[in-house]
Motif scaffolding. Structure first.
Motif, PDB file in Angstrom:
ATOM      1  N   TYR A 263      63.002  27.507  20.528  1.00  0.00           N
ATOM      2  CA  TYR A 263      63.611  27.715  22.050  1.00  0.00           C
ATOM      3  C   TYR A 263      64.965  28.415  22.004  1.00  0.00           C
ATOM      4  CZ  TYR A 263      59.825  25.855  24.450  1.00  0.00           C
ATOM      5  OH  TYR A 263      58.372  25.727  24.800  1.00  0.00           O
ATOM      6  N   PHE A 264      65.591  28.258  20.672  1.00  0.00           N
ATOM      7  CA  PHE A 264      66.912  28.532  20.713  1.00  0.00           C
ATOM      8  C   PHE A 264      67.011  30.357  20.458  1.00  0.00           C
ATOM      9  CE2 PHE A 264      70.630  30.268  17.877  1.00  0.00           C
ATOM     10  CZ  PHE A 264      71.642  29.846  18.772  1.00  0.00           C
ATOM     11  N   LYS A 265      65.904  30.623  19.614  1.00  0.00           N
ATOM     12  CA  LYS A 265      65.685  32.085  19.349  1.00  0.00           C
ATOM     13  C   LYS A 265      65.161  32.792  20.693  1.00  0.00           C
ATOM     14  CE  LYS A 265      64.716  31.994  14.315  1.00  0.00           C
ATOM     15  NZ  LYS A 265      63.648  32.091  13.182  1.00  0.00           N
ATOM     16  N   TYR A 266      64.335  32.058  21.330  1.00  0.00           N
ATOM     17  CA  TYR A 266      63.750  32.487  22.567  1.00  0.00           C
ATOM     18  C   TYR A 266      64.957  32.776  23.619  1.00  0.00           C
ATOM     19  CZ  TYR A 266      60.787  32.872  26.509  1.00  0.00           C
ATOM     20  OH  TYR A 266      60.099  33.550  27.574  1.00  0.00           O
ATOM     21  N   GLY A 267      65.842  31.838  23.507  1.00  0.00           N
ATOM     22  CA  GLY A 267      67.025  32.116  24.488  1.00  0.00           C
ATOM     23  C   GLY A 267      68.029  33.128  24.049  1.00  0.00           C
ATOM     24  N   ASN A 297      72.023  36.163  35.076  1.00  0.00           N
ATOM     25  CA  ASN A 297      71.882  35.524  33.894  1.00  0.00           C
ATOM     26  C   ASN A 297      72.767  34.033  33.911  1.00  0.00           C
ATOM     27  OD1 ASN A 297      70.150  37.079  31.926  1.00  0.00           O
ATOM     28  ND2 ASN A 297      71.677  38.538  32.505  1.00  0.00           N
ATOM     29  N   ILE A 298      73.871  34.002  34.492  1.00  0.00           N
ATOM     30  CA  ILE A 298      74.588  32.765  34.801  1.00  0.00           C
ATOM     31  C   ILE A 298      73.915  31.990  35.415  1.00  0.00           C
ATOM     32  CG2 ILE A 298      76.722  31.932  35.356  1.00  0.00           C
ATOM     33  CD1 ILE A 298      78.231  34.259  34.378  1.00  0.00           C
ATOM     34  N   ARG A 304      68.478  26.250  33.605  1.00  0.00           N
ATOM     35  CA  ARG A 304      67.968  26.060  32.438  1.00  0.00           C
ATOM     36  C   ARG A 304      68.606  24.861  31.821  1.00  0.00           C
ATOM     37  NH1 ARG A 304      63.355  26.063  31.112  1.00  0.00           N
ATOM     38  NH2 ARG A 304      63.486  26.689  29.079  1.00  0.00           N
ATOM     39  N   ILE A 305      69.890  24.726  32.144  1.00  0.00           N
ATOM     40  CA  ILE A 305      70.714  23.373  31.582  1.00  0.00           C
ATOM     41  C   ILE A 305      70.197  22.378  32.325  1.00  0.00           C
ATOM     42  CG2 ILE A 305      73.047  22.484  31.342  1.00  0.00           C
ATOM     43  CD1 ILE A 305      74.094  25.303  31.035  1.00  0.00           C
ATOM     44  N   PHE A 306      70.263  22.444  33.604  1.00  0.00           N
ATOM     45  CA  PHE A 306      69.437  21.308  34.359  1.00  0.00           C
ATOM     46  C   PHE A 306      68.190  21.077  34.240  1.00  0.00           C
ATOM     47  CE2 PHE A 306      73.344  22.474  37.341  1.00  0.00           C
ATOM     48  CZ  PHE A 306      73.644  20.959  37.628  1.00  0.00           C
ATOM     49  N   ASN A 307      67.397  22.056  33.951  1.00  0.00           N
ATOM     50  CA  ASN A 307      65.987  21.516  33.397  1.00  0.00           C
ATOM     51  C   ASN A 307      65.953  20.766  32.194  1.00  0.00           C
ATOM     52  OD1 ASN A 307      64.917  22.997  35.519  1.00  0.00           O
ATOM     53  ND2 ASN A 307      64.504  25.064  34.138  1.00  0.00           N
ATOM     54  N   THR A 312      63.902  18.537  26.838  1.00  0.00           N
ATOM     55  CA  THR A 312      65.051  19.007  25.779  1.00  0.00           C
ATOM     56  C   THR A 312      64.887  20.394  25.335  1.00  0.00           C
ATOM     57  OG1 THR A 312      63.484  18.078  24.251  1.00  0.00           O
ATOM     58  CG2 THR A 312      65.095  16.534  25.052  1.00  0.00           C
ATOM     59  N   ASN A 313      63.727  20.859  25.560  1.00  0.00           N
ATOM     60  CA  ASN A 313      63.460  22.586  25.142  1.00  0.00           C
ATOM     61  C   ASN A 313      64.506  23.234  25.576  1.00  0.00           C
ATOM     62  OD1 ASN A 313      61.755  21.730  22.877  1.00  0.00           O
ATOM     63  ND2 ASN A 313      59.846  22.043  24.324  1.00  0.00           N
ATOM     64  N   ALA A 314      64.674  23.083  26.965  1.00  0.00           N
ATOM     65  CA  ALA A 314      65.564  24.037  28.008  1.00  0.00           C
ATOM     66  C   ALA A 314      66.924  23.866  27.227  1.00  0.00           C
ATOM     67  CB  ALA A 314      65.463  23.362  29.167  1.00  0.00           C
ATOM     68  N   PHE A 315      67.499  22.809  26.740  1.00  0.00           N
ATOM     69  CA  PHE A 315      68.869  22.786  26.159  1.00  0.00           C
ATOM     70  C   PHE A 315      68.860  23.729  25.080  1.00  0.00           C
ATOM     71  CE2 PHE A 315      69.782  18.514  27.858  1.00  0.00           C
ATOM     72  CZ  PHE A 315      70.700  18.871  28.756  1.00  0.00           C
ATOM     73  N   ALA A 316      67.756  24.011  24.116  1.00  0.00           N
ATOM     74  CA  ALA A 316      67.845  24.767  23.023  1.00  0.00           C
ATOM     75  C   ALA A 316      67.817  26.235  23.566  1.00  0.00           C
ATOM     76  CB  ALA A 316      66.638  24.405  21.957  1.00  0.00           C
TER      77      ALA A 316
END
Length: 336
Positions: A263-267, A297-298, A304-307, A312-316
């Protein structure tokens, strides 16, 4: 299964990675088509032999299997590899993601579009989502949270309602990119069975005239998972000829989790690749368009942060977006 008797020969290319069961599920839906491809090419970059074994056991007609290594791995590279392997007599090349399932008349409707619209250089299918559409009369007035198009209405969804309240909702029809990017996907085209002109569609349910690949190919900028590579390609194709989506050529997209990047790479790709295709379409956007792009984008980052409190994938994912936004300040991708 009805063997293809079409006067237009078409090939199917399926690029896959570690999704043996998904490929078989897709192939079973191909087998049930009223119009069968002239040839089917499976381009597999899996580390194991599971996909090949399952395909050999099933024994599908007109199928060729290719295992790729190293320099040919990754969605865009596998597609370019598949194009080179397509039979010279084929006129249309169709691409399907491996987590797609087709309705029986998918190819029939797709290929018929090329006959009805000879100016078409590309035709996309229509993905059936879990969205409720309602047919309405011409005097219908949509509610604030509804989207109306061609006599059909659907809910906008909370994210788009929020964008609408902030003046950030797309100002162009589905399948067209606004000057600030972030347009409506072709999923916002109605289930009317009609054909609509667009400038982009999803690469996982796409088709192109084979002659097109004498002029352009899928970009080497998009490596690995290749997020946004289909939009990049379609936008370049739209400068050559007309693209359409046939809403009668229907599929289900089952969103298989296996084979996806972390998910980090996806973000990271959401921001970096999204910026790339936006600036490829609009090299010099107005300040207002730039401000809307960064605002959207912001906004999506905050969502996504709230998700992340529920997943926890949303944090990544969020961390990847923050990283790419930070990098864009100092170094922007070169246009290829």
């Amino acid at each position: 299964m009805t063997e293809s008797k079409a006067d237009i020969k078409f090939s199917l290319v399926i690029c896959t990675y570690s999704r043996a069961d998904s490929v078989i599920r897709l192939m079973e839906s191909v087998k049930r088509q009223t119009l069968y491809p002239f040839e089917i090419l499976i381009i597999d970059s899996s580390e194991d032999e599971k996909t090949k074994i399952k395909l050999d056991e099933a024994s599908y007609s007109s199928l060729s299997y290719y295992k790729v290594e190293g320099k040919d791995k990754g969605l865009t590279r596998q597609r370019n590899y598949g194009i080179k392997k397509v039979h010279q007599s084929s006129e249309i090349i169709c691409f399907l993601d491996d987590d797609i399932v087709l309705e029986p008349e998918y190819f029939f409707q797709l290929i018929r579009t090329y006959k009805e619209k000879p100016e078409a250089v590309a035709v996309g299918g229509w993905i059936k989502e879990e969205i409720s559409w309602k047919k309405v009369d011409e005097n219908y007035q949509p509610a604030y949270n509804e989207f109306l198009i061609d006599g059909y209405v659907r809910k906008l969804g909370q994210r788009n309602v929020l964008r609408k309240r902030l003046g950030l909702l797309a100002d162009k029809p589905p399948g067209y990119m606004p000057e600030f990017s972030h347009g409506f996907s072709t999923g916002f085209l109605p289930p009317s069975g009609k054909t609509y002109e667009v400038e982009y569609f999803m690469g996982g349910v796409s088709s192109y005239r084979k002659s097109l690949f004498n002029k352009i190919g899928f970009s080497s900028f998009f490596e690995g998972y290749g997020l946004y590579e289909d939009m990049d390609f379609c936008l370049r194709v739209s400068s050559i000829g007309k693209l359409y989506v046939h809403t009668g050529a229907r599929v289900f997209h089952l969103h298989e989790e296996s084979g996806r990047p972390d998910y980090f790479k996806y973000g990271k790709m959401m921001i970096r690749n999204g910026w790339y295709v936006w600036r490829m379409r609009y090299p010099s956007p107005k300040f207002k368009a730039w401000l809307k792009w960064i605002s959207i984008n912001i906004l999506l980052l905050v969502i996504r942060i709230f998700n992340g409190f529920r997943n926890t994938n949303a944090f990544a994912d969020s961390a990847g977006r923050i990283y790419s936004l930070s990098v864009l300040i100092f170094k922007k991708p070169e246009q290829i």
